[in-house]
Design an enzyme around this catalytic site. Sequence first.
Site, PDB file in Angstrom:
ATOM      1  N   SER A  47      -9.066   2.257   3.901  1.00  0.00           N
ATOM      2  CA  SER A  47      -8.296   2.939   2.888  1.00  0.00           C
ATOM      3  C   SER A  47      -7.372   2.029   2.082  1.00  0.00           C
ATOM      4  O   SER A  47      -6.751   2.463   1.109  1.00  0.00           O
ATOM      5  CB  SER A  47      -7.457   4.043   3.548  1.00  0.00           C
ATOM      6  OG  SER A  47      -6.525   3.511   4.472  1.00  0.00           O
ATOM      7  N   SER A  83      -8.839   0.141   8.203  1.00  0.00           N
ATOM      8  CA  SER A  83      -8.464   0.180   6.785  1.00  0.00           C
ATOM      9  C   SER A  83      -8.022  -1.144   6.195  1.00  0.00           C
ATOM     10  O   SER A  83      -7.859  -1.243   4.981  1.00  0.00           O
ATOM     11  CB  SER A  83      -7.364   1.222   6.569  1.00  0.00           C
ATOM     12  OG  SER A  83      -7.878   2.516   6.739  1.00  0.00           O
ATOM     13  N   LYS A 126       0.830  -1.210   0.000  1.00  0.00           N
ATOM     14  CA  LYS A 126       0.000   0.000   0.000  1.00  0.00           C
ATOM     15  C   LYS A 126       0.863   1.258   0.000  1.00  0.00           C
ATOM     16  O   LYS A 126       1.951   1.284   0.598  1.00  0.00           O
ATOM     17  CB  LYS A 126      -0.902  -0.032   1.232  1.00  0.00           C
ATOM     18  CG  LYS A 126      -1.901   1.115   1.357  1.00  0.00           C
ATOM     19  CD  LYS A 126      -2.700   0.952   2.640  1.00  0.00           C
ATOM     20  CE  LYS A 126      -3.688   2.087   2.854  1.00  0.00           C
ATOM     21  NZ  LYS A 126      -4.452   1.918   4.115  1.00  0.00           N
TER      22      LYS A 126
END
Length: 469
Positions: free
Chosen positions: A156, A180, A81
């Site tokens: 996220s 997330s 990520k």
Amino acid sequence: MTSDLDFMTALELRRLIAARAISPVELTEHALTHAEASQASLNAFCHLMPEEARSAARRAEEAVMCGSPLGLLHGLPVSVKDLIAVGGQPYASGSRAMASNVAAADAPAVERLRAAGAIIIGKTTTSEFGAKPVGDSPLTGITRHPWDLAKTPGGSSAGAAASVAAGITPFALGTDGGGSLRIPAALTGLVGLKAQFGRVPVWPTSATPTLAHVGALARNVADAALLTTAVAGHDPRDPFAVAGPVPDLLGAAKASVAGLRVAWSATLGYARPNPEVAAIARAAAMALADQGAIVEEVETVFESDPAALWTAEFYAGIGTRLRGVLESRRDLLDPAVADVLDAALAQEMRAYYETVFARYALRDRMVSFFTGYDVLVSPTLPISSLEVGRNIPEGLEDRSLVSWAFYTYPFNLTGQPAASVCAGIASDGMPVGLQIVGRTLGEFDVVRTAAAIERTKPPGYNLRPLIEP
């Protein structure tokens, strides 16, 4: 766009690599091709690393052919990520304000991926600074759900979830500061595992240093355990890093839940779940009794919603990091994010520290609660799906950017280990997540409970091929 490789587990692929039945080069090329082909529809990656990945894959193949000792993740493709540093690669955190930023060095988890033999194929999309639980940012645009391109994969860790659910890599490294990992895991039918706070070290220092976790997204519990095992362990660069031994998470994925004390709560005392979601999650929780667990229904876990405590900490941290941008280049930021940062920065010191002490009281309450239970299970989310372009689901407009999720953020405040696993499929054809929370340092119980839920389902119940654009 699918092949036999797409939904093989990481453990299966590792065995085939060791047996020389699959080449790391072949597997990496397949992952890169799939990532590139799906980018126009999914938008899961903000940056691909084809040359670096191919070079690492060639080295991994040479090690196999030479009979060298193989690492825990040897030859397995993985993504990282964009809130996690990969040395020499873009490190924008989903923000136009950071678009030209390049990481100076690897984060500890990335160092450990490389040391374990994993092949990093690229960096995945995130909402700006991880501040929204949906999959869009002004820098990278909209990331979409592999099962339905009109839906968000959540956030996220949006790109991480979309790529794993689409079969691009068997697992991915994401972050979790308020849900997330667990939120996109629930929306895409994956396993999201947030270990104990500090179990996987975080460095460079996060904008939310007392909340942030690095963790795994995978298509099954054992693969999430495998990835977590590879990246967990103390690192002196993280002042919160846990110094004790890493639990046997792969063993936990095979362990019995007989005698496990399980608290099931549909609302935690304040949430408002969709009735169908609550029913599917409850059925999954109650099925643990068939494997010998002792399941008890508990309505009230928290005396009140701790959303304000989480908001005060999370957005104040990000707002402080971005104060200069807010004051001079506000147009670069996601408007929804900028608005909540304004409110967080407007806190006076006394009010902020009142929330800090309330957070400590919340931790004490959880310590007391877990004297009677080994794990707490609940829905992961109040919904099964959310359309792209929306920040808040219909019917929950009175909630904030994150508080509509209800279930996940309390356990970033407490730091307890937690996971989401697919509980079933709703009538809209989309997955429903079940959250499992353990006591402090209780990852073993979280993983064995998640695996027990998984055992109640038919193989592949949470997998769908990537739909055509």
